[in-house]
Design an enzyme around this catalytic site. Structure first.
Site: not given
Ligand code: CP3
Length: 349
Positions: A28, A41
């Protein structure tokens, strides 16, 4: 020359080549803790739309590289793009996370459209191309997908969960029906990662964020076996592209997972003792991890002592420095800079 460098530290660490210091990147690393991410964003508004807009997704993928010079960029996308591309209704709600129309039976499964995924996912491949063309030579691009078990858990529950009861119950009561969902995801993931590799990804990572909720036999069946299929099929097509598996929470099941799946690197979460990881895993695979993301929020001596403890235990074998899970939004960007400098200054010889 024996085992010449690939020119990328991350790839060298994953393919048994010597490195001058451990490569590093942070899960992330593109995200809300960076003001320049929040700006893009805010311009786009919807998170899913941002994932499907190649100029924006490429820009935020590159932002942390410009600031900190990590050894790898990770594609900006999300593990839930596969359910979305299969036709499952998905939205990301502010402050709530992803919400999906649950898939809990054969009828819902039959309504998915695996033959159509690349139409929807084409912008992701374009993002990969753009980033691959823009990165410095020594920086690797990591493509990724969620592992079938973790993606299935969101598809079945319809949202994030701590226990994943609906998913585990379906898997226990009707392993054939649930197995059909896992098979659809396994095939879609192989095709999705193949396209990312064709578009220019140098390595790929499988995120199995919820591997830790399963018992031994269920873990083998729903995590290890599908991962082995994905790795096996990718290796037939792309023998030189390393695969990293991250079975978060797998604990003492990790050595068996690493050996049985054929992965080149294994991510370890914060709870795994670095010395135990060194002695049980590094003879088989490269290890990636595992600083507590909250140590980077705390910063200072706490962060530095924990980072050095990990480097001392793991940097003398095949190793990639990373966190034990994703960077959290409240992380001060200057702490990430200090951590990057500490790793960059570390020497193993
Ligand atoms: O920088 C990176 O690592 C690359 C991008 C990336 C994102 N999600 C962007 C993201 C990667 C590799 C992921 C993987 C992901 N997504 C996982 C596996 C890793 C982990 O964290 O366990 C999972 C379970 C998800 C599903 C997911 N996506 C959830 C549960 C959420 C909401 C929680 C949160 O952090 O807001 C997301 C949204 C998300 N994916 C964001 C980002 C940057 C936040 C979105 C925003 O800008 O509001």
């Amino acid at each position: 020359m024996n085992n010449p460098s690939s020119g990328k530290r991350l790839i060298d660490a994953l393919t048994d080549r010597p490195v001058d210091r451990p490569p590093f990147w942070f899960m992330r690393q593109a995200g809300r803790y960076l003001p320049e991410y929040r700006k893009v964003r805010a311009q786009i508004g919807d998170f899913l739309e941002m994932c499907y807009t190649p100029t924006a997704a490429a820009e935020v993928t590159l932002q942390p590289i410009r600031r900190y010079g990590m050894d790898a960029a990770i594609l900006f996308a999300d593990i839930l793009l596969i359910p979305d591309a299969l036709g499952q209704k998905l939205e990301y709600r502010e402050g709530e996370g992803p919400v999906l129309q649950p898939v809990r039976d054969g009828a819902a499964l039959a309504a998915l459209k695996p033959e159509r995924i690349h139409e929807r996912l084409a912008p992701v491949y374009e993002t990969v191309e753009r980033v691959a063309g823009a990165l410095p030579d020594g920086t690797a691009l990591i493509g990724f997908a969620g592992s079938p078990w973790t993606v299935a858990s969101y598809m079945v529950e319809g949202h994030g969960s701590k226990e994943f009861q609906e998913t585990r119950l379906w898997a226990m009561r009707d392993p054939q029906g649930f197995g059909a969902l896992i098979d659809v995801l396994t095939e879609a993931t192989i095709e999705y990662l193949s396209r990312q590799i064709e578009a220019g990804a140098h390595a790929v990572q499988l995120f199995d964020s919820w591997a830790g909720v399963l018992s031994e036999d269920q873990f083998t069946r729903w995590c290890t076996v599908p991962t082995r299929s994905i790795v096996g099929r990718l290796k037939l097509r792309y023998p030189d592209v390393p695969v990293i598996g991250f079975p978060r929470g797998a604990g003492s099941k990790t050595p068996e997972y690493a050996a049985a799946t054929g992965i080149d690197g294994v991510g370890i979460d914060t709870t795994m003792p670095p010395r135990w990881a060194a002695s049980t895993l590094q003879a088989t695979v490269a290890v990636q991890g595992n600083l507590d993301p909250l140590a980077v929020v705390a910063g200072g001596r706490v962060m530095e002592d924990q980072a050095r403890h990990i480097l001392e235990a793991l940097s003398y074998g095949p190793f990639i420095f990373n966190l034990g899970h994703g960077i959290v939004p409240q992380t001060p960007p200057e702490h990430v800079a200090a951590l990057s400098d500490l790793i960059r200054d570390w020497r193993t010889s």
